[in-house]
Write a protein that holds these residues in place. Sequence first.
Motif, PDB file in Angstrom:
ATOM      1  N   HIS A   4      -1.882   3.780  12.420  1.00  0.00           N
ATOM      2  CA  HIS A   4      -0.431   3.652  12.402  1.00  0.00           C
ATOM      3  C   HIS A   4       0.143   4.526  13.518  1.00  0.00           C
ATOM      4  CE1 HIS A   4      -0.645   1.707   8.433  1.00  0.00           C
ATOM      5  NE2 HIS A   4      -1.673   2.516   8.269  1.00  0.00           N
TER       6      HIS A   4
ATOM      7  N   ARG B 209       7.050   3.580   4.094  1.00  0.00           N
ATOM      8  CA  ARG B 209       7.569   3.310   5.439  1.00  0.00           C
ATOM      9  C   ARG B 209       8.641   2.231   5.402  1.00  0.00           C
ATOM     10  NH1 ARG B 209       2.945   1.697   9.141  1.00  0.00           N
ATOM     11  NH2 ARG B 209       3.060  -0.226   7.978  1.00  0.00           N
TER      12      ARG B 209
ATOM     13  N   CYS C  80       0.850  -1.198   0.000  1.00  0.00           N
ATOM     14  CA  CYS C  80       0.000   0.000   0.000  1.00  0.00           C
ATOM     15  C   CYS C  80       0.886   1.248   0.000  1.00  0.00           C
ATOM     16  CB  CYS C  80      -0.965   0.014   1.195  1.00  0.00           C
ATOM     17  SG  CYS C  80      -0.257   0.562   2.754  1.00  0.00           S
ATOM     18  N   SER C  81       0.303   2.378  -0.311  1.00  0.00           N
ATOM     19  CA  SER C  81       1.093   3.607  -0.469  1.00  0.00           C
ATOM     20  C   SER C  81       1.855   3.976   0.797  1.00  0.00           C
ATOM     21  CB  SER C  81       0.193   4.773  -0.897  1.00  0.00           C
ATOM     22  OG  SER C  81      -0.802   5.021   0.080  1.00  0.00           O
ATOM     23  N   TYR C  82       1.267   3.781   1.961  1.00  0.00           N
ATOM     24  CA  TYR C  82       1.937   4.148   3.207  1.00  0.00           C
ATOM     25  C   TYR C  82       3.047   3.154   3.558  1.00  0.00           C
ATOM     26  CZ  TYR C  82       2.609   5.881   7.922  1.00  0.00           C
ATOM     27  OH  TYR C  82       3.159   6.400   9.056  1.00  0.00           O
ATOM     28  N   CYS C  83       2.739   1.877   3.533  1.00  0.00           N
ATOM     29  CA  CYS C  83       3.743   0.847   3.871  1.00  0.00           C
ATOM     30  C   CYS C  83       4.899   0.861   2.882  1.00  0.00           C
ATOM     31  CB  CYS C  83       3.098  -0.528   3.916  1.00  0.00           C
ATOM     32  SG  CYS C  83       1.943  -0.739   5.291  1.00  0.00           S
TER      33      CYS C  83
ATOM     34  N   TYR D 273       7.967   4.492  13.515  1.00  0.00           N
ATOM     35  CA  TYR D 273       6.740   3.697  13.536  1.00  0.00           C
ATOM     36  C   TYR D 273       6.966   2.498  14.449  1.00  0.00           C
ATOM     37  CZ  TYR D 273       4.466  -0.541  11.726  1.00  0.00           C
ATOM     38  OH  TYR D 273       3.843  -1.748  11.608  1.00  0.00           O
TER      39      TYR D 273
ATOM     40  N   TYR E 126      -1.545   7.951  12.836  1.00  0.00           N
ATOM     41  CA  TYR E 126      -1.784   8.433  11.482  1.00  0.00           C
ATOM     42  C   TYR E 126      -2.794   7.503  10.817  1.00  0.00           C
ATOM     43  CZ  TYR E 126      -1.132   9.558   6.577  1.00  0.00           C
ATOM     44  OH  TYR E 126      -1.348   9.914   5.264  1.00  0.00           O
ATOM     45  N   GLN E 127      -3.818   8.081  10.212  1.00  0.00           N
ATOM     46  CA  GLN E 127      -4.807   7.318   9.456  1.00  0.00           C
ATOM     47  C   GLN E 127      -5.012   7.987   8.106  1.00  0.00           C
ATOM     48  OE1 GLN E 127      -7.616   7.565  12.996  1.00  0.00           O
ATOM     49  NE2 GLN E 127      -8.227   5.607  12.086  1.00  0.00           N
ATOM     50  N   PHE E 128      -5.284   7.199   7.094  1.00  0.00           N
ATOM     51  CA  PHE E 128      -5.524   7.752   5.765  1.00  0.00           C
ATOM     52  C   PHE E 128      -6.581   6.931   5.042  1.00  0.00           C
ATOM     53  CE2 PHE E 128      -2.451   4.479   5.050  1.00  0.00           C
ATOM     54  CZ  PHE E 128      -2.631   4.018   3.774  1.00  0.00           C
ATOM     55  N   ASN E 129      -6.987   7.382   3.887  1.00  0.00           N
ATOM     56  CA  ASN E 129      -7.941   6.712   3.009  1.00  0.00           C
ATOM     57  C   ASN E 129      -9.190   6.282   3.779  1.00  0.00           C
ATOM     58  OD1 ASN E 129      -9.021   5.702   0.656  1.00  0.00           O
ATOM     59  ND2 ASN E 129      -7.730   3.896   0.592  1.00  0.00           N
TER      60      ASN E 129
ATOM     61  N   HIS F 257       0.934  -0.843  14.261  1.00  0.00           N
ATOM     62  CA  HIS F 257      -0.322  -0.354  13.682  1.00  0.00           C
ATOM     63  C   HIS F 257      -1.431  -1.371  13.925  1.00  0.00           C
ATOM     64  CE1 HIS F 257       0.974  -2.968  10.345  1.00  0.00           C
ATOM     65  NE2 HIS F 257      -0.281  -2.936   9.920  1.00  0.00           N
TER      66      HIS F 257
END
Length: 147
Positions: free
Chosen positions: A74, A41, A35-38, A83, A65-68, A86
């Motif tokens: 996270h 990271r 995914c875009s975040y992982c 980090y 942090y949360q997204f989408n 999560h």
Amino acid sequence: MDQDIREADGACHCGTVRFHVRLTNGLHTARRCTCSYCRMRGAVAVSADVGGLTIVAGEEALCVYQFNTRSAKHYFCSKCGIYTHHQRRSNPNQYGVNVACLTGLSPFDFDEVPVFDGIRHPADTKDAGPRVAGVLRFARSGQAVDG
């Protein structure tokens, strides 16, 4: 490396956030995600049930942090930015815990780590479960470099 460890202590880089974790199936659950975040990271995570992670110090320094879909949470240290863990979108009853934060462990201890397809998340595609997108391999060169 003992893949069957059941418990470990961990901390962020600066040591402000410290925790104890009871792992689900030891280190056998090690994985990465696309995914875009992982992807940005770059951490290797192992699994723990939500009740299996106890913050022993620095809880006030944790940020989330949360997204989408805002389903996954996270957590990271507000002082050093590392980090630590999560709460998973794919299983909200589980945490993914950053292996690099666990005492005596490194993501480079794993010869291979499965990489799950987080771009096409099972919750979005109505698939039965997560798909492995590939495998990340670490080949030791014999040289130690420390930054």
